[in-house]
Design a protein around this motif. Structure first.
Motif, mmCIF file in Angstrom:
data_model
loop_
_atom_site.group_PDB
_atom_site.id
_atom_site.type_symbol
_atom_site.label_atom_id
_atom_site.label_comp_id
_atom_site.label_asym_id
_atom_site.label_seq_id
_atom_site.Cartn_x
_atom_site.Cartn_y
_atom_site.Cartn_z
ATOM 1 N N PHE A 52 0.827 -1.210 0.000
ATOM 2 C CA PHE A 52 0.000 0.000 0.000
ATOM 3 C C PHE A 52 0.861 1.260 0.000
ATOM 4 C CE2 PHE A 52 -3.200 -3.006 1.759
ATOM 5 C CZ PHE A 52 -4.163 -2.820 0.773
ATOM 6 N N ARG A 53 2.005 1.215 0.669
ATOM 7 C CA ARG A 53 2.898 2.371 0.658
ATOM 8 C C ARG A 53 3.416 2.655 -0.751
ATOM 9 N NH1 ARG A 53 5.254 3.630 5.735
ATOM 10 N NH2 ARG A 53 3.556 3.528 7.262
ATOM 11 N N LEU A 54 3.644 1.600 -1.515
ATOM 12 C CA LEU A 54 4.190 1.769 -2.862
ATOM 13 C C LEU A 54 3.133 2.146 -3.894
ATOM 14 C CD1 LEU A 54 6.675 -1.262 -2.981
ATOM 15 C CD2 LEU A 54 7.249 1.152 -2.695
ATOM 16 N N THR A 55 1.874 1.825 -3.616
ATOM 17 C CA THR A 55 0.824 2.050 -4.613
ATOM 18 C C THR A 55 -0.109 3.207 -4.270
ATOM 19 O OG1 THR A 55 -0.574 0.387 -3.513
ATOM 20 C CG2 THR A 55 0.829 -0.368 -5.325
ATOM 21 N N ILE A 56 -0.056 3.713 -3.061
ATOM 22 C CA ILE A 56 -0.959 4.796 -2.682
ATOM 23 C C ILE A 56 -0.626 6.056 -3.484
ATOM 24 C CG2 ILE A 56 0.496 5.683 -0.809
ATOM 25 C CD1 ILE A 56 -2.057 6.111 0.824
ATOM 26 N N PRO A 57 -1.622 6.781 -3.985
ATOM 27 C CA PRO A 57 -1.330 7.990 -4.773
ATOM 28 C C PRO A 57 -0.785 9.106 -3.891
ATOM 29 C CG PRO A 57 -3.696 7.767 -4.411
ATOM 30 C CD PRO A 57 -3.075 6.501 -3.906
ATOM 31 N N GLU A 58 -0.031 10.006 -4.513
ATOM 32 C CA GLU A 58 0.492 11.147 -3.777
ATOM 33 C C GLU A 58 -0.652 12.080 -3.379
ATOM 34 O OE1 GLU A 58 3.336 11.255 -2.722
ATOM 35 O OE2 GLU A 58 4.590 10.034 -4.034
ATOM 36 N N THR A 59 -0.461 12.799 -2.301
ATOM 37 C CA THR A 59 -1.471 13.748 -1.855
ATOM 38 C C THR A 59 -1.433 14.999 -2.726
ATOM 39 O OG1 THR A 59 0.028 14.856 -0.319
ATOM 40 C CG2 THR A 59 -1.185 12.945 0.511
ATOM 41 N N PRO A 60 -2.554 15.708 -2.820
ATOM 42 C CA PRO A 60 -2.556 16.970 -3.573
ATOM 43 C C PRO A 60 -1.521 17.969 -3.046
ATOM 44 C CG PRO A 60 -4.800 16.250 -3.157
ATOM 45 C CD PRO A 60 -3.910 15.328 -2.373
ATOM 46 N N ARG A 61 -1.298 17.980 -1.740
ATOM 47 C CA ARG A 61 -0.300 18.903 -1.186
ATOM 48 C C ARG A 61 1.088 18.580 -1.728
ATOM 49 N NH1 ARG A 61 0.152 22.427 2.940
ATOM 50 N NH2 ARG A 61 -1.942 21.963 3.700
ATOM 51 N N TYR A 62 1.410 17.284 -1.829
ATOM 52 C CA TYR A 62 2.704 16.891 -2.386
ATOM 53 C C TYR A 62 2.782 17.299 -3.854
ATOM 54 C CZ TYR A 62 6.634 13.949 -3.797
ATOM 55 O OH TYR A 62 7.832 13.508 -4.299
ATOM 56 N N THR A 63 1.702 17.055 -4.579
ATOM 57 C CA THR A 63 1.676 17.411 -5.999
ATOM 58 C C THR A 63 1.894 18.906 -6.191
ATOM 59 O OG1 THR A 63 0.126 15.598 -6.412
ATOM 60 C CG2 THR A 63 0.311 17.283 -8.113
ATOM 61 N N MET A 64 1.319 19.708 -5.310
ATOM 62 C CA MET A 64 1.430 21.159 -5.447
ATOM 63 C C MET A 64 2.781 21.670 -4.954
ATOM 64 S SD MET A 64 -1.135 24.128 -4.033
ATOM 65 C CE MET A 64 -0.794 23.789 -2.305
ATOM 66 N N ASP A 65 3.218 21.207 -3.770
ATOM 67 C CA ASP A 65 4.424 21.770 -3.166
ATOM 68 C C ASP A 65 5.712 21.197 -3.740
ATOM 69 O OD1 ASP A 65 2.848 23.308 -1.612
ATOM 70 O OD2 ASP A 65 3.206 22.242 0.269
ATOM 71 N N VAL A 66 5.704 19.909 -4.071
ATOM 72 C CA VAL A 66 6.930 19.261 -4.536
ATOM 73 C C VAL A 66 6.966 19.155 -6.053
ATOM 74 C CG1 VAL A 66 8.340 17.172 -4.402
ATOM 75 C CG2 VAL A 66 7.142 18.001 -2.363
ATOM 76 N N GLU A 67 5.868 18.649 -6.648
ATOM 77 C CA GLU A 67 5.825 18.570 -8.106
ATOM 78 C C GLU A 67 5.449 19.909 -8.736
ATOM 79 O OE1 GLU A 67 3.208 15.371 -9.083
ATOM 80 O OE2 GLU A 67 4.641 13.824 -8.463
ATOM 81 N N LYS A 68 4.910 20.817 -7.917
ATOM 82 C CA LYS A 68 4.602 22.193 -8.330
ATOM 83 C C LYS A 68 3.571 22.262 -9.453
ATOM 84 C CE LYS A 68 9.206 23.804 -7.000
ATOM 85 N NZ LYS A 68 9.711 22.487 -6.587
ATOM 86 N N ASP A 69 2.633 21.332 -9.457
ATOM 87 C CA ASP A 69 1.590 21.303 -10.480
ATOM 88 C C ASP A 69 0.243 21.589 -9.814
ATOM 89 O OD1 ASP A 69 -0.203 20.777 -12.525
ATOM 90 O OD2 ASP A 69 1.002 19.127 -13.334
#
Length: 284
Positions: A52-69
Motif C-alpha cells: 500500500f505504501r508503494l501504490t498509494i497515490p500522492e497527496t494533492p499537497r505533495y503534488t502542489m508543493d513538490v511537483e509544483k503542479d
C-alpha cells in the motif's frame, strides 16, 4: 495499530506454542521452529503495508508543493472529494508555484534557522527519550513478567519447563496489552484532536517520569510485598506510554514539517528513536 500488532503477535505465539506443545515437551529444540513461524507470520502485515505504501497515490499537497503542479493537485482534490476518477485535467502541464526544491543546501538553510531547527530537535529528542524507556522495558520484559507471576516455571522436565515458561510469557503479554497498551492508544484517538498533540505528549512524559521514579525506587518492596500494586503501576505505565509519547511522537513529525522535508524530518526523528533503543540495549 501498534497495540493490536503487539496483541496479535502474542496471540500468534500462543497458537504456535499450542501447535508445537508435544514436540517441545519431547524435544526442547522444537522451540526453534516456533520463533521462525512467529517471525514469518509477522512479515505478512509488513508486506501488505509495503504494497500500500508503494501504490498509494500522492497527496494533492505533495503534488502542489513538490511537483509544483497546481492543476493536477486541484484535479486530485476534486477526484478525492467526489470519489471518482480524475477527468484528465491533471495530465496537462498545469500552473506551477514557486516553492523551494528539496536539496542539501535548502535543507541546511531551512533547518539552520532556529525556529525551524528547534522543531526537528524537539521531535528527534522526544522520540529518542521515549525509546530509551520503551525498549528498556521491552528488553527487560521477562523481569516484569516474572515479577507478576508470568515467566519461568520450575518443572523438572526441560521440555515442559520451556513450553510452560513461553506460554506464560505470551499470556502475560496479552494481559498487559489488553489492560494498558490498547486502552492508552484509543484514549489518545479520542482526545488527540480536542486536547491536542503537544499537551498529550507533555502530560504523558510527566506522568511517566513520576511512575518510573516510583517503580524504580520501590521495585524490590513492591515485588516482594505488593504484587497487585506493582501490576497497577505497570499497567498505568503502559497506559500513559500510549496515551502520551508513544503515539504523539509518531504523529507530530508527520505534521510539523513542510511537504518537501516531511519524510526527511520524520525519518530523522524515527532514527533518533532507534538510537535511543540502542542506548537502552547497551546501557541497561
Amino acid at each position: 495499530m501498534q497495540g493490536f500488532g503487539i496483541l496479535g503477535s502474542a496471540i500468534v505465539a500462543l497458537i504456535v506454542l499450542a501447535a508445537f506443545k508435544n514436540a517441545i515437551i519431547a524435544d526442547v529444540t522444537a522451540v526453534d521452529y516456533c520463533w521462525r513461524i512467529v517471525l514469518g507470520v509477522g512479515a505478512v502485515p509488513g508486506l501488505a503495508a509495503l504494497y500500500f505504501r508503494l501504490t498509494i497515490p500522492e497527496t494533492p499537497r505533495y503534488t502542489m508543493d513538490v511537483e509544483k503542479d497546481v492543476n493536477k493537485a486541484a484535479t486530485d482534490i476534486t477526484s478525492y472529494l467526489q470519489k471518482d476518477e480524475a477527468n484528465g485535467e491533471g495530465e496537462n502541464a498545469g500552473n506551477h508555484v514557486e516553492v523551494p526544491k528539496a536539496s542539501w543546501s535548502d535543507f541546511v538553510s531551512y533547518f539552520g534557522k532556529w525556529n525551524n531547527g528547534k522543531v526537528l530537535l524537539g521531535t528527534a529528542m522526544s522520540w529518542f527519550a521515549l525509546d530509551i524507556a520503551f525498549y528498556g522495558i521491552g528488553l527487560n520484559n521477562g523481569i516484569i513478567l516474572s515479577a507478576i507471576g508470568y515467566a519461568d516455571t520450575h518443572e523438572p522436565d526441560l521440555g515442559e519447563r520451556a513450553y510452560n515458561s513461553l506460554k506464560n510469557m505470551a499470556v502475560g503479554n496479552i494481559i498487559i496489552t489488553i489492560m494498558g497498551t490498547i486502552p492508552g492508544y484509543w484514549v489518545t484517538v479520542a482526545f488527540v484532536d480536542s486536547w491536542g498533540r503537544k499537551p498529550i505528549q507533555l502530560m504523558g512524559f510527566a506522568v511517566l517520569t513520576v511512575l518510573f521514579i516510583v517503580m524504580g525506587a520501590a521495585f524490590t518492596p513492591l515485588k516482594e510485598h505488593s504484587i497487585p500494586a506493582f501490576i497497577v503501576l505497570f499497567t498505568l505505565l503502559q497506559f500513559f506510554q500510549n496515551f502520551g509519547p508513544n503515539t504523539t511522537t509518531f504523529i507530530v513529525p508527520g505534521e510539523v514539517f513542510p511537504t518537501r522535508y516531511r519524510s526527511t524530518g520524520h525519518g530523522i526523528s524515527a532514527a533518533s528513536g532507534k538510537l535511543g533503543a540502542i542506548v537502552a540495549q547497551v546501557g541497561f
